[in-house]
Design an enzyme around this catalytic site. Structure first.
Site, PDB file in Angstrom:
ATOM      1  N   HIS A  15     -17.301 -36.569  -2.187  1.00  0.00           N
ATOM      2  CA  HIS A  15     -17.081 -36.792  -3.621  1.00  0.00           C
ATOM      3  C   HIS A  15     -15.603 -36.632  -3.965  1.00  0.00           C
ATOM      4  CE1 HIS A  15     -21.130 -37.274  -5.037  1.00  0.00           C
ATOM      5  NE2 HIS A  15     -21.535 -36.089  -4.642  1.00  0.00           N
ATOM      6  N   HIS A  39     -20.346 -33.167   2.334  1.00  0.00           N
ATOM      7  CA  HIS A  39     -20.891 -33.920   1.204  1.00  0.00           C
ATOM      8  C   HIS A  39     -19.970 -33.809  -0.014  1.00  0.00           C
ATOM      9  CE1 HIS A  39     -24.354 -35.408  -1.328  1.00  0.00           C
ATOM     10  NE2 HIS A  39     -23.631 -34.795  -2.258  1.00  0.00           N
ATOM     11  N   GLU A  40     -19.664 -32.582  -0.404  1.00  0.00           N
ATOM     12  CA  GLU A  40     -18.830 -32.390  -1.589  1.00  0.00           C
ATOM     13  C   GLU A  40     -17.414 -32.909  -1.354  1.00  0.00           C
ATOM     14  OE1 GLU A  40     -20.396 -31.860  -4.161  1.00  0.00           O
ATOM     15  OE2 GLU A  40     -22.237 -31.117  -3.251  1.00  0.00           O
TER      16      GLU A  40
END
Length: 683
Positions: A473, A469-470
């Site tokens: 980003h 997820h990170e």
């Protein structure tokens, strides 16, 4: 001396080991002074003939330098907080707020920007950036009368202090509580890794025996596995009363007043700008067009999820009874019996999975994945100054061997580090008028269980998802091709779309080809066996409707709170009302979740928590194209990289989505990925 201040170094990477709390005020004040001087100079010299080059670029360059310095300070305050650093950080908030208000209400600068926008033929990116700048002036109160401006600025300054105080209280409340025991039997049921972490924690505090803290890697195993219901209750009570009057610190870190003040300030500021409420004001730069559209979106998902969520909860209650549990199922029982039920249904649990996901292997597999679908190569750099010994640094290259950017990874939980996981910018991509390119640099921060002894950190699958997820980003930040800083990476991407790349990347962690890349048993190196993989995929949507309803509870509470708040609103009563309407999991009277809901009170998600679900519709639909054309299809990957990951805030995000997907988004992919039947009935 200014020239010796490491925060003001012209290098792209900060000299973290040299930065001290006493450097903060000097560097921030120097940058503020430089910004003021730049604004006054360009307005005085060029107000009759303003251009992008003689007004916008020098102002944005000075603002970027201030943003970089303050970004470093804020980052360090989040990851290695200390009393001295916090003091310096908080002392600068009023001065930063005052400068922001001064610039945002500078009539001469505003008129220069308007003049350029209205009277100059500009490239599309420059035109779009100016549009955002002008909206920023308007949202800063440029049109207010002088007396109103004074009040607006006072509120803005106070707001920065209140949000910081809220975050400090959550951190301090989390760190202040721990449970110590020398009786190993009290930890019965905890996996060996969790018990060893508790022993390690005690040793670090100079204690014998075991220590449980409210840091998530310590807290979560207790809630999932501790056979002692008394211990589960004790930890749960401490966790959900953090930063409240009911907390174990006897209200020392109580956020009640901070919440009320923040809500009042944001409402008053929004109304001064002509909005009915803060929720309406928050949508100005989002994809959603109205508060009604947001609430309709959330209610649609509630309707589609509620019946299935109720069935899942009843299944859990029946299972607990079959296990001999005769009492009412309370919140501190939910995870414990859910984990048992999952194991009974699928013969799998997190601790069976964890040995297959050593962090080094997961990283290696993640890097291989982005190489296959995006053509990227990632290489670790050793000789880079970092803020903690656990931090590593990587450079990222495209298929032509061209460097695109770099990122720091800070993976482990520790004291004085904010909980949760996030990506933030260290440096944004930009190209100056000479053509010199500043490459982007990202921070990736997680709070995984640290290595125990001489073994690497082992992740459960949720933590693998968090890392992906990170990293999603970070990819959007690092792969941008936009040359204007204010539109590059995640800058000026609508808040309800910014989670799209991150949630998109999570989907890969459920694919068999990818799991073969990222898994490797800690002792044998064996990839995740086929039988375990099948069980994992079968269990993927275990209690998915309950999970969806929990997110809808948070999102609805956030949005309604910022839409409807007035001086008579009882925050806790509103949350309970929403729980009664949405939740299927029981709540208890002492739960004060709102007091530590950092996302909406200190994390930028005020009236925007719905964004996670909004963006999940977009990300699921994007991923469905990979499902149709091949999960590791490099052609599809290139199209995704060149649109969603590269274009930043340079285009309307719906246009970017449609350019990749070929149509408008559909909720169907999200419901399918979550295993939620679309054959819902009205409640």
């Amino acid at each position: 001396m200014i020239e010796n201040n490491p925060l003001l170094s012209k290098t792209n990477l900060p000299a973290f080991s040299k930065i001290r709390p006493e450097h903060v005020a000097e560097a921030v004040r120097y940058c503020i002074s430089k910004c003021r001087e730049t604004v006054e100079r360009v307005v005085a010299e060029h107000s009759d003939n303003p251009t992008w080059d003689n007004v916008v670029e020098p102002v944005e360059q000075a603002s970027g330098e201030l943003g970089k310095v303050w970004g470093i300070v804020s980052h360090l305050n989040n990851v290695i907080s200390s009393d001295e650093l916090r003091c310096q950080h908080d002392a600068m908030l009023p001065e930063l707020s005052e400068y922001s208000s001064w610039e945002g209400q500078h009539e001469g600068l505003y008129q220069c920007y308007k003049n350029i926008y209205d009277n100059t033929v500009l490239p599309p990116f420059s035109k779009r950036a100016l549009d955002f700048f002008i909206k920023s002036f308007e949202l800063s109160g440029i049109a207010l009368r002088d007396a109103e401006k004074k009040r607006f600025n006072e509120l803005k300054s106070r707001l920065s202090n209140v949000t910081s105080a809220y975050a400090n209280n959550v951190l301090d409340a989390t760190n202040s509580w721990y449970f110590h025991t020398e009786n190993k039997d009290e930890l019965r049921g905890l996996p060996d890794s969790a018990q060893e972490l508790a022993r390690q924690e005690a040793s670090g505090r100079g204690l014998s025996g075991y220590v449980i803290t409210l840091q998530f890697p310590s807290y979560l195993p207790v809630m999932k596995y501790a056979e002692s219901r008394e211990l589960r209750f004790k930890c749960y009570e401490a966790y959900v009363t953090r930063a409240s009057a009911l907390g174990p610190d006897h209200g020392k870190f109580n956020n009640d007043e901070n919440m009320r003040e923040e809500l009042s300030i944001k409402k008053e500021m929004a109304q001064m700008l002509g909005f009915k409420n803060y929720a309406e004001r928050s949508l100005v730069l989002k994809m959603a067009s109205s508060t009604d559209e947001v609430m309709s979106f959330l209610e649609t998902l509630v309707v589609k999820s509620h019946a299935q969520g109720g069935l899942e909860m009843r299944e859990l209650e029946d299972f607990a009874k079959s296990e001999g549990f005769s009492e009412k199922l309370e919140p501190w029982d939910i995870l414990f019996y859910s984990e048992k039920l999952k194991e009974a249904k699928y013969s799998i649990n997190d601790e069976v999975i964890r040995p297959y996901f050593p962090l080094p292997q997961v990283l290696q597999g993640l890097f291989r994945l982005v190489n296959e679908i995006f053509g990227l190569s990632i290489k670790q750099s050793i000789d880079v100054d970092v803020w903690h010994k656990d931090v590593s640094f990587y450079d990222i290259y495209d298929s032509d061997g061209k460097k695109r950017g770099s990122f720091y990874l800070d993976p482990y939980s520790r004291d004085k580090k904010q909980g949760g996981a996030w990506m933030d910018s260290c440096t944004d991509r930009k190209v100056d008028r000479s053509g010199s390119v500043t490459l982007p640099v990202a921070y990736i921060v997680t709070n995984f269980m640290p290595p125990i002894g001489d073994k690497p950190a082992l992740l459960n699958h949720y933590e693998v998802e968090t890392l992906f997820h990170e990293f999603g980003h970070a990819l959007q930040h690092l792969l941008t091709t936009v040359d204007i800083e204010s539109l590059a990476g995640i800058n000026n991407v609508p808040w309800d779309a910014v989670e799209t790349p991150s949630q998109f990347m999570e989907n890969f962690t459920w694919n068999s080809e990818v799991l073969a890349m990222i898994s490797g048993h800690i002792e044998t190196g064996e990839i995740l066996p086929a039988d375990l993989l099948c069980k994992m995929i079968e269990a993927k949507n275990f209690q998915s409707a309950m999970g969806m309803l929990r997110q809808l509870e948070f999102a609805s509470f956030d949005f309604r709170l910022y839409r409807d708040y007035d001086q008579n609103t009882d925050i806790h009563s509103l949350l309970n009302e929403i729980r009664r309407d949405i939740a299927v999991v029981p709540a208890v009277s002492f739960n004060r979740f709102e007091n530590s809901f950092s996302h909406i009170f200190s994390g930028g998600y005020s009236a925007g928590y719905y964004s996670y679900l909004w963006a999940e519709v977009l990300s699921s639909d994007c991923f469905s194209r990979f499902e149709e054309e091949g999960i590791l299809n490099p052609e599809t990957g290139k199209m995704f990289m060149d649109s969603v990951l590269a274009e930043g805030g340079s285009r309307d995000f719906m246009e970017i989505f449609e350019s990749f997907r070929g149509r408008k988004p559909s909720v169907e992919a999200l419901l399918r990925h979550c295993g939620i039947s679309n054959n819902s009935t009205e409640r």
